[in-house]
Motif scaffolding. Sequence first.
Motif, short mmCIF file in Angstrom:
data_model
loop_
_atom_site.label_atom_id
_atom_site.label_comp_id
_atom_site.label_asym_id
_atom_site.label_seq_id
_atom_site.Cartn_x
_atom_site.Cartn_y
_atom_site.Cartn_z
N ASN A 102 24.59 16.02 -97.53
CA ASN A 102 23.91 17.15 -98.14
C ASN A 102 22.47 17.27 -97.64
O ASN A 102 21.94 18.38 -97.50
N VAL B 19 35.56 14.78 -97.13
CA VAL B 19 35.18 13.54 -97.82
C VAL B 19 35.46 13.65 -99.32
O VAL B 19 35.99 12.72 -99.94
N GLU B 20 35.14 14.80 -99.91
CA GLU B 20 35.40 15.01 -101.34
C GLU B 20 36.90 14.99 -101.62
O GLU B 20 37.33 14.44 -102.65
N TYR C 24 38.10 11.38 -101.51
CA TYR C 24 37.66 10.59 -102.66
C TYR C 24 38.40 11.01 -103.93
O TYR C 24 38.72 10.17 -104.78
N PHE D 26 30.77 6.50 -101.15
CA PHE D 26 31.00 7.95 -101.24
C PHE D 26 29.75 8.67 -101.73
O PHE D 26 29.36 9.70 -101.16
N GLU D 27 29.12 8.15 -102.77
CA GLU D 27 27.92 8.80 -103.30
C GLU D 27 26.79 8.81 -102.28
O GLU D 27 26.09 9.82 -102.12
N ILE E 117 31.99 17.61 -95.49
CA ILE E 117 31.76 17.29 -96.90
C ILE E 117 33.01 17.54 -97.73
O ILE E 117 33.38 16.73 -98.59
N SER E 118 33.66 18.68 -97.49
CA SER E 118 34.87 19.01 -98.26
C SER E 118 35.98 17.99 -98.00
O SER E 118 36.72 17.63 -98.92
N LYS F 268 27.84 11.29 -99.38
CA LYS F 268 27.71 12.70 -99.78
C LYS F 268 26.25 13.12 -99.88
O LYS F 268 25.88 14.23 -99.46
N LYS F 269 25.41 12.23 -100.40
CA LYS F 269 23.98 12.53 -100.48
C LYS F 269 23.39 12.73 -99.09
O LYS F 269 22.62 13.67 -98.85
#
Length: 294
Positions: free
Chosen positions: A66, A119-120, A123, A58-59, A116-117, A62-63
């Motif tokens: 972004n 995925v967030e 998670y 996930f980290e 992104i939203s 997301k990176k």
Amino acid sequence: RSCSFTGFSTVQSRKLAKSLSRSSVRSRMSLKPPKAYNSLQKGALIWDPKPLQVKKTFEALKKGLNEYLEAHQAELDYLSGRHKDTKRNSRLAFYYDLDKQIRSVERYIRKLEFHISKVEELYEAYCIQCRLRDGATNMKHAFSLSPSTKASRESLVELYKNFQECTEDMCFIEGALEVHLGEFHVKMKGLVGFARLCPGDQYEVFVRLGRQKWRLKGKIETDDSQTWDEEEKIFIPNLREKFEIKVTELRGLATILVGVVTCDSINFFTTKPQAIIVDITELGTIKLQLEVLW
């Protein structure tokens, strides 16, 4: 620690146990059947969540997302600046073409933001189920240490059901998250072996990621160049598997194993192509060079 549970009434213990089930992810999210996901195919269900692996993925994901967002935002700012200058100069054809490019980039940025939203959101739901599962585990342990009563036995049964439900929900969310991991385009760049590679040598490279396989053969030419029967393969990343790379040398009807290595895909979630050079032999006398584009 177990003594704090011995005074629970039947109603209290049942409420405490049932509070977990009300937070089930399936009551708040619409998830597709297991067959929609790589690691949850029919006949291959594995109810074994991987929270640490999910966190790392996930980290990294997301990176990487972004990074794409920042790159396209910079492109939009550049095009918008040119758009204003072109409007003042009244070059209509170029102006409308630029306007079309801007609208295209804006649409892509909105898609990235939604991605992104999503995925967030997944998670966050995963973390909730993970905490509930850990809580159920701790409560089961505490009840098992307390004197056995009818209320505690009923609560243990309820807690076991909730533990199983949280486990299944976590696996479903892992499958849903895999849908958002994109694709890895892997390119073959060749073997590097200095004196170990001689004209006429033939090699076979086998790349595996879970059930996905890529087998290609190559030959060292007289001018030390290399020819391979395939140059690129698309892999769908998943949360549980690493890349496994095996190189064998072909000598007539015989095959000689050169080496086997594994490679984690966490570092591949980035906008720039990643050059991967791995040592196939223990001493590093033969290296395999790949390029991965996400």
